[in-house]
Motif scaffolding. Structure first.
Motif, PDB file in Angstrom:
ATOM      1  N   PRO A   1      28.398  33.742  43.339  1.00 32.57           N
ATOM      2  CA  PRO A   1      28.420  35.177  43.016  1.00 32.57           C
ATOM      3  C   PRO A   1      27.455  35.985  43.877  1.00 32.57           C
ATOM      4  O   PRO A   1      27.764  37.126  44.252  1.00 32.57           O
ATOM      5  CB  PRO A   1      28.004  35.212  41.540  1.00 32.57           C
ATOM      6  CG  PRO A   1      28.357  33.868  41.014  1.00 32.57           C
ATOM      7  CD  PRO A   1      28.140  32.917  42.144  1.00 32.57           C
ATOM      8  N   LEU A   2      26.316  35.407  44.213  1.00 32.74           N
ATOM      9  CA  LEU A   2      25.358  36.103  45.064  1.00 32.74           C
ATOM     10  C   LEU A   2      25.964  36.353  46.445  1.00 32.74           C
ATOM     11  O   LEU A   2      25.859  37.459  47.005  1.00 32.74           O
ATOM     12  CB  LEU A   2      24.085  35.268  45.186  1.00 32.74           C
ATOM     13  CG  LEU A   2      22.802  35.963  45.641  1.00 32.74           C
ATOM     14  CD1 LEU A   2      22.405  37.055  44.666  1.00 32.74           C
ATOM     15  CD2 LEU A   2      21.681  34.938  45.775  1.00 32.74           C
ATOM     16  N   ALA A   3      26.606  35.333  47.010  1.00 31.72           N
ATOM     17  CA  ALA A   3      27.252  35.486  48.315  1.00 31.72           C
ATOM     18  C   ALA A   3      28.336  36.556  48.273  1.00 31.72           C
ATOM     19  O   ALA A   3      28.472  37.377  49.197  1.00 31.72           O
ATOM     20  CB  ALA A   3      27.848  34.145  48.756  1.00 31.72           C
ATOM     21  N   VAL A   4      29.110  36.562  47.199  1.00 28.70           N
ATOM     22  CA  VAL A   4      30.181  37.556  47.047  1.00 28.70           C
ATOM     23  C   VAL A   4      29.591  38.954  46.908  1.00 28.70           C
ATOM     24  O   VAL A   4      30.143  39.936  47.448  1.00 28.70           O
ATOM     25  CB  VAL A   4      31.062  37.186  45.838  1.00 28.70           C
ATOM     26  CG1 VAL A   4      32.029  38.319  45.515  1.00 28.70           C
ATOM     27  CG2 VAL A   4      31.840  35.903  46.122  1.00 28.70           C
ATOM     28  N   GLN A   5      28.474  39.073  46.213  1.00 30.09           N
ATOM     29  CA  GLN A   5      27.787  40.370  46.104  1.00 30.09           C
ATOM     30  C   GLN A   5      27.389  40.881  47.488  1.00 30.09           C
ATOM     31  O   GLN A   5      27.587  42.053  47.812  1.00 30.09           O
ATOM     32  CB  GLN A   5      26.556  40.231  45.210  1.00 30.09           C
ATOM     33  CG  GLN A   5      25.542  41.357  45.327  1.00 30.09           C
ATOM     34  CD  GLN A   5      26.052  42.695  44.835  1.00 30.09           C
ATOM     35  OE1 GLN A   5      26.862  42.751  43.920  1.00 30.09           O
ATOM     36  NE2 GLN A   5      25.580  43.787  45.439  1.00 30.09           N
ATOM     37  N   PHE A   6      26.824  40.009  48.311  1.00 28.63           N
ATOM     38  CA  PHE A   6      26.422  40.422  49.662  1.00 28.63           C
ATOM     39  C   PHE A   6      27.633  40.897  50.461  1.00 28.63           C
ATOM     40  O   PHE A   6      27.561  41.890  51.186  1.00 28.63           O
ATOM     41  CB  PHE A   6      25.744  39.261  50.387  1.00 28.63           C
ATOM     42  CG  PHE A   6      24.483  38.747  49.753  1.00 28.63           C
ATOM     43  CD1 PHE A   6      23.789  39.502  48.818  1.00 28.63           C
ATOM     44  CD2 PHE A   6      23.978  37.500  50.092  1.00 28.63           C
ATOM     45  CE1 PHE A   6      22.620  39.027  48.229  1.00 28.63           C
ATOM     46  CE2 PHE A   6      22.818  37.015  49.519  1.00 28.63           C
ATOM     47  CZ  PHE A   6      22.133  37.780  48.587  1.00 28.63           C
ATOM     48  N   ALA A   7      28.735  40.152  50.345  1.00 32.64           N
ATOM     49  CA  ALA A   7      29.950  40.525  51.070  1.00 32.64           C
ATOM     50  C   ALA A   7      30.492  41.860  50.586  1.00 32.64           C
ATOM     51  O   ALA A   7      31.016  42.656  51.383  1.00 32.64           O
ATOM     52  CB  ALA A   7      31.003  39.424  50.908  1.00 32.64           C
ATOM     53  N   ALA A   8      30.355  42.121  49.291  1.00 27.36           N
ATOM     54  CA  ALA A   8      30.849  43.380  48.735  1.00 27.36           C
ATOM     55  C   ALA A   8      30.106  44.583  49.306  1.00 27.36           C
ATOM     56  O   ALA A   8      30.616  45.702  49.278  1.00 27.36           O
ATOM     57  CB  ALA A   8      30.729  43.360  47.206  1.00 27.36           C
ATOM     58  N   LYS A   9      28.909  44.345  49.835  1.00 25.15           N
ATOM     59  CA  LYS A   9      28.149  45.420  50.467  1.00 25.15           C
ATOM     60  C   LYS A   9      28.474  45.553  51.954  1.00 25.15           C
ATOM     61  O   LYS A   9      27.820  46.314  52.668  1.00 25.15           O
ATOM     62  CB  LYS A   9      26.647  45.156  50.285  1.00 25.15           C
ATOM     63  CG  LYS A   9      26.190  45.233  48.839  1.00 25.15           C
ATOM     64  CD  LYS A   9      26.186  46.640  48.283  1.00 25.15           C
ATOM     65  CE  LYS A   9      25.065  47.470  48.888  1.00 25.15           C
ATOM     66  NZ  LYS A   9      25.013  48.833  48.311  1.00 25.15           N
ATOM     67  N   GLY A  10      29.450  44.774  52.413  1.00 25.14           N
ATOM     68  CA  GLY A  10      29.899  44.908  53.790  1.00 25.14           C
ATOM     69  C   GLY A  10      29.286  43.934  54.769  1.00 25.14           C
ATOM     70  O   GLY A  10      29.542  44.018  55.975  1.00 25.14           O
ATOM     71  N   HIS A  11      28.480  42.988  54.299  1.00 20.91           N
ATOM     72  CA  HIS A  11      27.843  42.021  55.188  1.00 20.91           C
ATOM     73  C   HIS A  11      28.758  40.815  55.413  1.00 20.91           C
ATOM     74  O   HIS A  11      29.591  40.492  54.569  1.00 20.91           O
ATOM     75  CB  HIS A  11      26.505  41.578  54.608  1.00 20.91           C
ATOM     76  CG  HIS A  11      25.574  42.718  54.328  1.00 20.91           C
ATOM     77  ND1 HIS A  11      24.943  43.432  55.329  1.00 20.91           N
ATOM     78  CD2 HIS A  11      25.199  43.308  53.158  1.00 20.91           C
ATOM     79  CE1 HIS A  11      24.208  44.387  54.795  1.00 20.91           C
ATOM     80  NE2 HIS A  11      24.350  44.339  53.478  1.00 20.91           N
ATOM     81  N   GLU A  12      28.586  40.154  56.546  1.00 23.66           N
ATOM     82  CA  GLU A  12      29.362  38.954  56.858  1.00 23.66           C
ATOM     83  C   GLU A  12      28.626  37.740  56.307  1.00 23.66           C
ATOM     84  O   GLU A  12      27.517  37.434  56.743  1.00 23.66           O
ATOM     85  CB  GLU A  12      29.550  38.811  58.368  1.00 23.66           C
ATOM     86  CG  GLU A  12      30.349  39.942  59.003  1.00 23.66           C
ATOM     87  CD  GLU A  12      30.486  39.758  60.508  1.00 23.66           C
ATOM     88  OE1 GLU A  12      30.609  38.595  60.951  1.00 23.66           O
ATOM     89  OE2 GLU A  12      30.439  40.769  61.221  1.00 23.66           O
ATOM     90  N   VAL A  13      29.240  37.058  55.365  1.00 25.35           N
ATOM     91  CA  VAL A  13      28.560  35.988  54.638  1.00 25.35           C
ATOM     92  C   VAL A  13      29.242  34.651  54.882  1.00 25.35           C
ATOM     93  O   VAL A  13      30.470  34.536  54.769  1.00 25.35           O
ATOM     94  CB  VAL A  13      28.532  36.273  53.121  1.00 25.35           C
ATOM     95  CG1 VAL A  13      27.760  35.184  52.384  1.00 25.35           C
ATOM     96  CG2 VAL A  13      27.920  37.648  52.843  1.00 25.35           C
ATOM     97  N   THR A  14      28.450  33.650  55.203  1.00 30.00           N
ATOM     98  CA  THR A  14      28.929  32.273  55.276  1.00 30.00           C
ATOM     99  C   THR A  14      28.218  31.469  54.202  1.00 30.00           C
ATOM    100  O   THR A  14      26.983  31.453  54.143  1.00 30.00           O
ATOM    101  CB  THR A  14      28.641  31.635  56.642  1.00 30.00           C
ATOM    102  OG1 THR A  14      29.273  32.410  57.662  1.00 30.00           O
ATOM    103  CG2 THR A  14      29.173  30.204  56.690  1.00 30.00           C
TER     104      THR A  14
END
Length: 427
Positions: A14-27
């Motif tokens: 969920p933390l990774a998905v939160q970061f992605a929801a802010k427009g960041h590229e997450v791996t």
């Protein structure tokens, strides 16, 4: 930013998905090939997390969320690395850093100058500075605080409602030096959103804790407080049982005054946090007698609940007893440190035949956990271990033949059990 989240578990994903929801590229990096494959398909690898399935699918389809088993490669491509690998504690309260050490060594292999590394797993005080910094330096050839920045920022969320909790609670950040702390604060300001709360001493948002040790202690202190508070409530409840007083009425009265915040008693304290983090605190501070006494008091509660059953039922030899709830709390499919295990053990020690039922688990899943699954056998006693909502409407008509019920969570409706003896802790 390009962000790597190490460990895609019930907090990390969920933390990774939160970061992605802010427009960041997450791996997301995880050792499980199954988890990685499901995440890359946009499918949540575990149930029960509100809105995760929708937000994960959206992030994957937008090209902002991917997963890999190659932690070093994911770290090498990232500007910021967030670590949420589990830390375990043995029966004696000694931390087992095995998984975290392995993850940290993999991170070090991919670490590049200028990267921010943030640990979110709850840790004993001093771990960030004295364990992770040297390990990252040794594996990367870089210097912590100069070539890369290192901070501790504890997760403060509850599984099942991670996204809501990320908005509601301040994010605490402390680094191994002033520059790292400032950078950690700036990072979390870019990846999180916050709801306004008027009850806070400072505005909601990211809080600069000054250093890693203060952030580490804050997480241990807030969770240890809960364990101590529950331990006190359990002591009050056990005394109330000896004087025929309803402890709920007493606690309601106490909490009507603004300086009293007594928690509720219950059959067990479970989960990854409250039973574990006081032990981490005791590892730092073994002289903390109040913390130790509370932990011991809470650990005794399953046996106490079974004693209540024996007092009401009589000899439990060969009694068929249904334990309701394998989960450590209602509405969550998780058995970490669940009270079901000591409850079943206490029943067996008295010669009873326990069975376990849980609306979130199949009988096969319960058997895989080493629990005696319920298949509709006739039972004469019930112990409520988890506060699943389904138990509010359960009654004697559903389990005819029951003579005694011990509701360890006060979740059942007394009217539905009219005609038999119903016991509660502190009642």
């Amino acid at each position: 930013m390009k962000i790597c989240v190490v460990a895609l578990g019930k907090i990390g994903l969920p933390l990774a998905v939160q970061f992605a929801a802010k427009g960041h590229e997450v791996t997301g990096a995880d050792v499980s090939e199954r988890v990685v494959a499901m995440v890359n398909e946009g499918t949540a690898p575990f149930p029960g997390e509100a809105d995760l399935d929708v937000q994960l699918k959206r992030a994957v389809e937008a090209g902002l969320m991917t997963a890999t088993t190659d932690t070093a490669a994911a770290v090498a491509a990232a500007e910021a690395v967030v670590v949420v690998v589990p830390l375990f504690v043995d029966a004696d309260g000694v931390p087992d850093f095995g998984w975290m050490d392995a993850a940290t060594q993999a991170i070090a292999k991919g670490l590049r100058p200028g990267t921010l590394v943030s640990y979110e797993t709850t840790l004993p005080v001093g771990t960030t500075r004295t364990r992770w910094a040297p390990m990252l330096e040794q594996g990367s050839g870089l210097t912590a605080g100069t070539d890369f920045d290192l901070v501790f920022s504890p997760e403060r969320v509850l599984t099942g409602r991670v996204f809501a909790d990320l908005r509601r609670y301040p994010k605490l950040v402390g680094g191994i030096n002033e520059r790292g702390t400032a950078r950690g604060v700036a990072f979390y300001q870019q990846v999180l959103d916050f709801d306004y709360r008027a009850d806070l001493p400072r505005p909601n948002g990211v809080w600069d804790m000054g250093n890693a040790e203060a952030a580490e202690l804050a997480k241990l202190a807030e969770t240890t407080f809960r364990d101590v508070n529950i331990g006190l409530a359990n002591q009050f409840a056990r005394y109330a049982d000896t004087i025929d007083v309803d402890i709920d009425t007493v606690i309601d009265a106490c909490n009507s005054q603004p300086y009293s915040h007594i928690h509720r008693p219950g059959i067990a304290v479970g989960g990854h946090c409250i039973p574990v983090y006081p032990r981490l605190y005791l590892w730092n501070d073994p002289a903390a007698s109040v913390v130790r006494a509370a932990r011991e008091a809470n650990a005794e509660m399953p046996e106490y609940a079974v004693q209540l059953l024996a007092d009401a039922y009589g000899d439990l030899t060969d009694a068929e007893v249904l334990v309701l709830g394998a989960s450590y709390r209602g509405g969550v499919k998780e058995t970490a440190f669940s009270g079901v295990f000591p409850t079943v053990a206490a029943l067996k020690a008295r010669g009873a035949q326990p069975y376990v039922s849980d609306p979130m688990y199949t009988p096969e899943e319960l058997a895989a956990l080493g629990l005696p699954a319920y298949h509709g056998q006739p039972v004469t006693a019930v112990v409520v271990q988890a506060d699943h909502a389904e138990y509010r409407t359960l009654g004697l008509k559903d389990l005819p033949g029951v003579r005694v019920i011990v509701d360890g969570r006060r979740v059942t409706d007394p009217e539905r059990w009219a005609g038999i003896r119903r016991e509660v802790i502190g009642g």
